[in-house]
Design an enzyme around this catalytic site. Structure first.
Site, PDB file in Angstrom:
ATOM      1  N   HIS A   1     -15.148   1.927  -2.119  1.00  0.00           N
ATOM      2  CA  HIS A   1     -14.094   1.044  -1.593  1.00  0.00           C
ATOM      3  C   HIS A   1     -13.141   1.775  -0.665  1.00  0.00           C
ATOM      4  O   HIS A   1     -12.020   1.326  -0.433  1.00  0.00           O
ATOM      5  CB  HIS A   1     -13.309   0.406  -2.761  1.00  0.00           C
TER       6      HIS A   1
ATOM      7  N   VAL B   1      -9.764   4.231  -4.924  1.00  0.00           N
ATOM      8  CA  VAL B   1      -9.389   4.690  -3.578  1.00  0.00           C
ATOM      9  C   VAL B   1      -8.355   5.815  -3.659  1.00  0.00           C
ATOM     10  O   VAL B   1      -7.812   6.243  -2.645  1.00  0.00           O
ATOM     11  CB  VAL B   1      -8.818   3.514  -2.736  1.00  0.00           C
ATOM     12  N   ASP B   2      -8.112   6.326  -4.908  1.00  0.00           N
ATOM     13  CA  ASP B   2      -6.989   7.253  -5.103  1.00  0.00           C
ATOM     14  C   ASP B   2      -7.337   8.721  -4.824  1.00  0.00           C
ATOM     15  O   ASP B   2      -6.449   9.578  -4.827  1.00  0.00           O
ATOM     16  CB  ASP B   2      -6.413   7.101  -6.532  1.00  0.00           C
TER      17      ASP B   2
ATOM     18  N   CYS C   1      -8.580   0.336  18.295  1.00  0.00           N
ATOM     19  CA  CYS C   1      -9.625   1.229  18.847  1.00  0.00           C
ATOM     20  C   CYS C   1     -10.627   1.666  17.785  1.00  0.00           C
ATOM     21  O   CYS C   1     -11.639   2.286  18.096  1.00  0.00           O
ATOM     22  CB  CYS C   1      -8.971   2.455  19.508  1.00  0.00           C
TER      23      CYS C   1
ATOM     24  N   TYR D   1       0.834  -1.206   0.000  1.00  0.00           N
ATOM     25  CA  TYR D   1       0.000   0.000   0.000  1.00  0.00           C
ATOM     26  C   TYR D   1       0.864   1.250   0.000  1.00  0.00           C
ATOM     27  O   TYR D   1       0.518   2.278  -0.583  1.00  0.00           O
ATOM     28  CB  TYR D   1      -0.995  -0.009   1.181  1.00  0.00           C
TER      29      TYR D   1
ATOM     30  N   ALA E   1     -10.542   7.050 -21.540  1.00  0.00           N
ATOM     31  CA  ALA E   1     -11.372   8.055 -20.859  1.00  0.00           C
ATOM     32  C   ALA E   1     -10.820   9.466 -21.031  1.00  0.00           C
ATOM     33  O   ALA E   1     -11.574  10.419 -21.240  1.00  0.00           O
ATOM     34  CB  ALA E   1     -11.464   7.701 -19.378  1.00  0.00           C
TER      35      ALA E   1
ATOM     36  N   GLY F   1     -14.335   3.149 -17.265  1.00  0.00           N
ATOM     37  CA  GLY F   1     -13.089   2.535 -16.805  1.00  0.00           C
ATOM     38  C   GLY F   1     -13.242   1.464 -15.747  1.00  0.00           C
ATOM     39  O   GLY F   1     -12.439   1.383 -14.818  1.00  0.00           O
TER      40      GLY F   1
ATOM     41  N   GLN G   1     -15.166   3.289  -7.535  1.00  0.00           N
ATOM     42  CA  GLN G   1     -14.555   2.129  -6.857  1.00  0.00           C
ATOM     43  C   GLN G   1     -13.106   2.440  -6.502  1.00  0.00           C
ATOM     44  O   GLN G   1     -12.447   1.657  -5.823  1.00  0.00           O
ATOM     45  CB  GLN G   1     -14.597   0.899  -7.772  1.00  0.00           C
TER      46      GLN G   1
HETATM   47  N1  APR Z   1      -9.646   4.691 -20.089  1.00  0.00           N
HETATM   48  C1  APR Z   1     -10.786   4.018 -19.783  1.00  0.00           C
HETATM   49  N2  APR Z   1     -10.814   2.735 -19.370  1.00  0.00           N
HETATM   50  C2  APR Z   1      -9.622   2.099 -19.300  1.00  0.00           C
HETATM   51  C3  APR Z   1      -8.384   2.714 -19.609  1.00  0.00           C
HETATM   52  C4  APR Z   1      -8.434   4.075 -20.018  1.00  0.00           C
HETATM   53  N3  APR Z   1      -7.309   4.734 -20.346  1.00  0.00           N
HETATM   54  N4  APR Z   1      -7.388   1.807 -19.424  1.00  0.00           N
HETATM   55  C5  APR Z   1      -7.988   0.665 -19.000  1.00  0.00           C
HETATM   56  N5  APR Z   1      -9.325   0.833 -18.936  1.00  0.00           N
HETATM   57  C6  APR Z   1     -10.368  -0.120 -18.538  1.00  0.00           C
HETATM   58  C7  APR Z   1     -10.029  -1.566 -18.737  1.00  0.00           C
HETATM   59  O1  APR Z   1     -10.358  -1.957 -20.067  1.00  0.00           O
HETATM   60  C8  APR Z   1     -10.935  -2.235 -17.718  1.00  0.00           C
HETATM   61  O2  APR Z   1     -12.226  -2.481 -18.252  1.00  0.00           O
HETATM   62  O3  APR Z   1     -10.548   0.035 -17.155  1.00  0.00           O
HETATM   63  C9  APR Z   1     -11.056  -1.180 -16.615  1.00  0.00           C
HETATM   64  C10 APR Z   1     -10.233  -1.509 -15.390  1.00  0.00           C
HETATM   65  O4  APR Z   1     -10.790  -2.667 -14.797  1.00  0.00           O
HETATM   66  P1  APR Z   1     -10.166  -3.199 -13.430  1.00  0.00           P
HETATM   67  O5  APR Z   1      -8.678  -3.152 -13.511  1.00  0.00           O
HETATM   68  O6  APR Z   1     -10.851  -4.488 -13.120  1.00  0.00           O
HETATM   69  O7  APR Z   1     -10.562  -2.082 -12.350  1.00  0.00           O
HETATM   70  P2  APR Z   1     -11.955  -1.939 -11.611  1.00  0.00           P
HETATM   71  O8  APR Z   1     -13.102  -2.343 -12.504  1.00  0.00           O
HETATM   72  O9  APR Z   1     -11.990  -0.574 -11.037  1.00  0.00           O
HETATM   73  O10 APR Z   1     -11.822  -3.015 -10.404  1.00  0.00           O
HETATM   74  C11 APR Z   1     -12.861  -3.007  -9.445  1.00  0.00           C
HETATM   75  O11 APR Z   1     -11.586  -4.596  -8.137  1.00  0.00           O
HETATM   76  O12 APR Z   1      -9.475  -5.197  -7.406  1.00  0.00           O
HETATM   77  C12 APR Z   1     -10.686  -4.624  -7.019  1.00  0.00           C
HETATM   78  O13 APR Z   1     -11.083  -3.084  -5.309  1.00  0.00           O
HETATM   79  C13 APR Z   1     -10.486  -3.213  -6.568  1.00  0.00           C
HETATM   80  O14 APR Z   1     -11.867  -1.244  -6.981  1.00  0.00           O
HETATM   81  C14 APR Z   1     -11.241  -2.369  -7.594  1.00  0.00           C
HETATM   82  C15 APR Z   1     -12.282  -3.358  -8.096  1.00  0.00           C
END
Ligand code: APR
Length: 243
Positions: A115, A99-100, A126, A63, A227, A183, A97
């Site tokens: 999240h 956390v940034d 505590c 982290y 995006a 995304g 979703q």
């Molecule tokens: N613009 C838009 N979308 C994009 C880009 C971009 N430049 N680059 C990648 N992507 C897309 C990918 O195609 C994919 O569909 O973003 C998505 C990312 O998917 P994940 O990596 O699975 O992320 P996310 O859907 O947010 O994951 C959900 O999973 O691991 C847990 O808690 C974690 O919040 C996270 C949750």
């Protein structure tokens, strides 16, 4: 694009639902797909209560590395475009979703963090929560009040979502007439229920993603692309519709 912009401009309660892809062009790695975090690390070893119990130092090293990445990251044009849509009165909220914290850093005011947030820590003894301004120093960090072990205040696999955030997301999804899904692979539940609830309540669903997603089956519109390229163009079109 024009059709989506027209529908978005005409909406009365549009909401965005975002995932890691919206921060990809800020240099924050996504989780799945090419180069994703879960390609190099096993989530069971880093993002579960059991992993933290077993090896808090390892989890904190991961982290801290992510905090350093995010600390160096700036909001990208996608985050800025969503903040602009809120300022235009078109977007009511962003449900994320991620956390940034980059949506807030970009100027979005109503952000629902399903999240949690990597810039908050919680004491495992505590229960107190604290904001942190920068990546943690010592590992594992200790509670300044009781000396207990601090953990990232993020949701790990198998953990419940923060009640307040979940309730707010449900309420937004139930009354949304348009949801801009950006995304996210749409494979992680319960978060991925949110766009499906919006759809069931009659919302128009627009998905922005360069690839396939598990939410494509409910998409009324699918805009393939990054995006940071698509959203600013969408906002420009929406502005044209509003004038
Ligand atoms: N613009 C838009 N979308 C994009 C880009 C971009 N430049 N680059 C990648 N992507 C897309 C990918 O195609 C994919 O569909 O973003 C998505 C990312 O998917 P994940 O990596 O699975 O992320 P996310 O859907 O947010 O994951 C959900 O999973 O691991 C847990 O808690 C974690 O919040 C996270 C949750």
């Amino acid at each position: 694009m024009e059709e989506v912009a027209r529908a978005l401009a005409a909406s009365k309660s549009a909401v965005a639902f975002t995932g890691a892809g919206v921060s990809a062009e800020s240099g924050v790695p996504t989780f799945r797909g090419a180069g994703g975090l879960w390609e190099r690390y096993r989530p069971e070893e880093l993002a579960t209560p059991e992993a933290f119990e077993r090896d808090p130092d390892l989890v904190w090293r991961w982290y801290k590395w992510r905090q350093e990445l995010i600390y160096a990251a700036d909001p990208n044009p996608a985050h800025l475009a969503l903040a602009e849509l809120e300022r235009l009165g078109v977007l009511k909220a962003v449900i994320t979703q991620n956390v940034d914290g980059l949506h807030r850093k970009a100027g979005s005011r109503r952000v629902v963090e399903l999240h949690g947030n990597i810039w908050r820590v919680r004491c495992t003894s505590c229960g107190r929560e604290f904001p942190v301004e920068k990546p943690v120093g010592e590992i594992p960090p200790r509670c300044p009040i009781c000396g207990g072990l601090l953990r990232p205040a993020v949701v790990w696999f198998g953990e419940p979502l923060p009640r307040g955030a979940w309730e707010e997301a449900l309420s937004l999804a139930s009354s949304a007439d348009f949801m801009l899904v950006v995304g996210t692979s749409g494979v992680v539940y319960p978060a991925a229920h949110i766009p499906r609830i919006a759809k069931r309540n009659g919302a128009v669903i627009a998905v922005v993603d360069p690839g396939e997603t598990a939410l494509d089956d409910i998409a009324d519109f699918k805009i393939r692309g990054k995006a940071a390229e698509i959203l600013p163009r969408l906002v420009a079109e929406v502005r044209r519709c509003l004038t």
